[in-house]
Design an enzyme around this catalytic site. Structure first.
Site, PDB file in Angstrom:
ATOM      1  N   HIS A 103     -54.401  -5.358   3.777  1.00 27.77           N
ATOM      2  CA  HIS A 103     -53.095  -4.900   4.241  1.00 27.77           C
ATOM      3  C   HIS A 103     -52.013  -5.163   3.192  1.00 27.77           C
ATOM      4  CE1 HIS A 103     -53.808  -3.389   8.201  1.00 27.77           C
ATOM      5  NE2 HIS A 103     -54.257  -4.531   8.698  1.00 27.77           N
ATOM      6  N   CYS A 134     -52.309   0.174   0.921  1.00 27.83           N
ATOM      7  CA  CYS A 134     -51.376   1.276   1.180  1.00 27.83           C
ATOM      8  C   CYS A 134     -50.154   1.179   0.267  1.00 27.83           C
ATOM      9  CB  CYS A 134     -50.914   1.249   2.636  1.00 27.83           C
ATOM     10  SG  CYS A 134     -52.222   1.509   3.837  1.00 27.83           S
ATOM     11  N   ARG A 166     -52.405   5.598  -1.250  1.00 25.71           N
ATOM     12  CA  ARG A 166     -53.152   4.391  -1.574  1.00 25.71           C
ATOM     13  C   ARG A 166     -52.950   4.073  -3.052  1.00 25.71           C
ATOM     14  NH1 ARG A 166     -53.194   4.781   3.029  1.00 25.71           N
ATOM     15  NH2 ARG A 166     -54.915   4.688   4.531  1.00 25.71           N
TER      16      ARG A 166
END
Length: 277
Positions: free
Chosen positions: A181, A255, A264
């Site tokens: 993340h 991300c 990405r």
């Protein structure tokens, strides 16, 4: 003289209804605002706090399971290997597995211990969502568990980094590809854009400590760009980014830009050292 104005009861009732409607609307807006604020606090603060705590505990549990942490495992200065990335480290045949070969390509000793460590890494197949390694990035002051799979509820939302199914394991020829993340749930890869060529990345397993050196960065590509995690990583969206020869690679993906999942980014590195535990 003009007679004083007369306010009819119907007018009073309409004004009262209007005031109540305005007041009720204001209450609803305030309530919605408070709920949204609480959701933001939960997403941006509580999930980070909880996930980081879980990740730290898992790292400690893995270290206890393995025994004492490998000396200097987070310090790239203690690793051995070639001094530059241009020495052809990490190259081998696509079918070759095991960090024993990777260690030799990186100038490591070809002792039987090194070979066994690489072979153990290559044969072990972690269970789905099982944490089995520790990723260390000194520049980011990061130590985070690596788990099998990239499921959000089972892996990424726990604050872990996830290993893409079907890509190679640490030290194997090919591409050891990971996802994490950028924001919320521990956000281990929030500062991934800070990595520069020459920075080190360590991957600790029960068998060995593998050191990769950052080589290239793809700042933005499509979420469907599967080329970045192929055994020989190369973007299918931006083909000028990537490699053309087999080797021992690591790929970190997340991300971008922050607080979105529109694109990405990928950071690539090459295996430069391996030390058995």
């Amino acid at each position: 003289m003009r007679a004083p104005g007369i306010v009819h009861h119907g007018t009073r009732r309409r004004r009262a209804v209007y005031r109540r409607a305005v007041w009720s609307g204001a209450e609803v807006l305030v309530t919605v605002g408070v709920v949204l604020l609480l959701l933001v606090v939960h997403q941006m603060w509580w999930t980070n706090r909880q996930a980081r705590h879980n990740a730290e505990r898992k790292v400690q549990a893995l270290e206890r399971e393995w025994g004492n942490p490998a000396p200097g495992s987070a310090d790239p200065g203690t690793s051995t290997g070639p001094g530059t990335e241009e020495s052809g480290e990490g190259k081998g045949e696509p079918g070759q597995t095991g960090a024993g070969g990777g260690g030799r390509s990186a100038g490591q000793s070809s002792s039987s211990a090194s070979g066994r460590a690489g072979a153990d890494s290559g044969r072990t197949r972690p269970r789905w969502s099982q944490a089995y390694a520790v990723l260390g990035i000194p520049r980011l002051s990061l130590r985070v568990p690596v788990a099998e799979g990239v499921s959000k509820p089972d892996v990424l939302n726990k604050g872990y980094v996830g290993h893409y199914k079907g890509t190679q394991q640490p030290g194997q020829a090919g591409n050891f590809a990971l996802a994490g993340h950028r924001n919320t749930h521990g956000e281990p890869f929030r500062y991934l854009p800070r990595l520069r060529r020459g920075d080190t990345i360590t991957v600790e397993t029960k068998a060995a400590v593998y050191t990769y050196t950052v080589d290239r960065t793809l700042s933005r590509t499509s979420p469907r760009d599967g080329g970045v995690i192929r055994p020989v990583p190369r973007s299918t969206v931006r083909p000028s980014y990537g490699y053309s020869e087999p080797g021992y690679y690591i790929t970190l993906t997340t991300c971008t830009p922050e607080y979105t999942s529109t694109y990405r980014m990928a950071v690539w590195g090459k295996l430069t050292a391996m030390r058995p535990r």
